[in-house]
Write a protein that holds these residues in place. Sequence first.
Motif, PDB file in Angstrom:
ATOM      1  N   PHE A 209      16.211 -26.589  18.892  1.00  0.00           N
ATOM      2  CA  PHE A 209      16.089 -27.272  17.601  1.00  0.00           C
ATOM      3  C   PHE A 209      17.418 -27.332  16.855  1.00  0.00           C
ATOM      4  O   PHE A 209      17.665 -28.286  16.112  1.00  0.00           O
ATOM      5  CB  PHE A 209      14.994 -26.611  16.757  1.00  0.00           C
ATOM      6  N   ILE A 210      18.264 -26.349  17.045  1.00  0.00           N
ATOM      7  CA  ILE A 210      19.607 -26.419  16.437  1.00  0.00           C
ATOM      8  C   ILE A 210      20.392 -27.564  17.072  1.00  0.00           C
ATOM      9  O   ILE A 210      21.041 -28.367  16.374  1.00  0.00           O
ATOM     10  CB  ILE A 210      20.350 -25.088  16.623  1.00  0.00           C
ATOM     11  N   LEU A 211      20.320 -27.667  18.396  1.00  0.00           N
ATOM     12  CA  LEU A 211      20.999 -28.774  19.078  1.00  0.00           C
ATOM     13  C   LEU A 211      20.440 -30.108  18.605  1.00  0.00           C
ATOM     14  O   LEU A 211      21.201 -31.055  18.322  1.00  0.00           O
ATOM     15  CB  LEU A 211      20.835 -28.639  20.591  1.00  0.00           C
ATOM     16  N   LYS A 220      10.673 -32.466  12.934  1.00  0.00           N
ATOM     17  CA  LYS A 220       9.234 -32.698  13.104  1.00  0.00           C
ATOM     18  C   LYS A 220       8.966 -33.652  14.271  1.00  0.00           C
ATOM     19  O   LYS A 220       8.005 -33.470  15.028  1.00  0.00           O
ATOM     20  CB  LYS A 220       8.620 -33.238  11.813  1.00  0.00           C
ATOM     21  N   ILE A 221       9.803 -34.668  14.395  1.00  0.00           N
ATOM     22  CA  ILE A 221       9.645 -35.589  15.527  1.00  0.00           C
ATOM     23  C   ILE A 221       9.965 -34.878  16.834  1.00  0.00           C
ATOM     24  O   ILE A 221       9.244 -35.018  17.831  1.00  0.00           O
ATOM     25  CB  ILE A 221      10.542 -36.835  15.338  1.00  0.00           C
ATOM     26  N   ILE A 226       8.288 -32.213  21.989  1.00  0.00           N
ATOM     27  CA  ILE A 226       8.304 -30.980  22.784  1.00  0.00           C
ATOM     28  C   ILE A 226       6.889 -30.454  23.003  1.00  0.00           C
ATOM     29  O   ILE A 226       6.534 -30.026  24.113  1.00  0.00           O
ATOM     30  CB  ILE A 226       9.168 -29.907  22.089  1.00  0.00           C
ATOM     31  N   ASN A 227       6.059 -30.518  21.969  1.00  0.00           N
ATOM     32  CA  ASN A 227       4.728 -29.924  22.046  1.00  0.00           C
ATOM     33  C   ASN A 227       3.721 -30.761  22.824  1.00  0.00           C
ATOM     34  O   ASN A 227       2.569 -30.351  22.997  1.00  0.00           O
ATOM     35  CB  ASN A 227       4.208 -29.614  20.642  1.00  0.00           C
ATOM     36  N   GLY A 244       9.622 -25.898   7.425  1.00  0.00           N
ATOM     37  CA  GLY A 244       9.029 -27.190   7.117  1.00  0.00           C
ATOM     38  C   GLY A 244       8.312 -27.865   8.256  1.00  0.00           C
ATOM     39  O   GLY A 244       7.558 -28.815   8.030  1.00  0.00           O
ATOM     40  N   VAL A 245       8.512 -27.408   9.482  1.00  0.00           N
ATOM     41  CA  VAL A 245       7.818 -28.035  10.615  1.00  0.00           C
ATOM     42  C   VAL A 245       6.345 -27.667  10.609  1.00  0.00           C
ATOM     43  O   VAL A 245       5.479 -28.513  10.833  1.00  0.00           O
ATOM     44  CB  VAL A 245       8.487 -27.648  11.950  1.00  0.00           C
TER      45      VAL A 245
END
Length: 316
Positions: A209-211, A220-221, A226-227, A244-245
């Motif tokens: 997520f940092i990348l 969120k997108i 990923i999920n 916030g996600v």
Amino acid sequence: MSTLLLFSRSFFLASNGRRQLSNVGFIGLGNMGGHMAKNLIKKGYKLTVFDVNGAAVSSLVEAGANGASSAAEASKNADVVISMLPSNQHVLDCYFGEKGVLSSVKKDVLLVDSSTIDPSISEQVSTAAKKIGARFVDAPVSGGVNAASAATLTLMVGGSKTDFEDAERVLVAVGSRVIHCGKVGAGQATKLCNNMLLGISMIGTAEAFILGERLGLDPKILASVINTSSGRCWSSELYNPVPGVLDNAPSTNGYQGGFGTALMTKDLGLAQAAASRTETPSPLGSIAYQIYRTAMGHGHSKLDFSVVYQFLKGKQ
């Protein structure tokens, strides 16, 4: 209750080979233990509770429990004693201390330790319990604070089949899955393997997520992709480290509550000790342990372990 009814109840329990397990001593009322104790009360168990934090005891008394001034007092009249404590030493003090559990329990009491500790400590307590006619199972949990509150924990139990079956009758009040993993210590071994993987996967999730953020992606997108894709894991889907996600994740609440970085570091250390003892290669587990130790050194010890996202971003 009349003498006749008491006799009839005792006879019924004996004739069915099932011990009475209605009186529970509960020791350790932290983020996890407090919720577990309250769920036992909701299911009709009579609880006597103890914690070094008096406010935690008061909260349970308000929920319907009896308060105790020591582990020994909480245990002396119990059919079952459940402990949920932070570390090896806390468990040793709880059971072997001057006012510890083993100093007061009655014969045939069932001792259930839900702490996450070295399997050898569970074996040590079990051996001592047998000498005084008590029974012992280790039953560490997985699922976090939300699952503890909702009584949907997974409990990994080590002990004899008979002791497991008795423990299961009580533990279904706090969890949705109660699994017999093997002999005493097997529950702890299972939990250490699980938490080593959890620590590794949380670091991997944070890195991804940092990348993504630095490549201009909306977290969120990215999470929604990923999920539903091959990167999906518990850390991304149900415990996302990006604020916030997920509305109910600790990350969105300033990394408060949840499973502390200090506890994750402890569990990774236990896993590394076990890996060393069994000559098991564990390169990612070792790196994860060092990352979390460093995060603790930067002041994150009391925050949820998903704060590793902020640590890796350089927000110390």
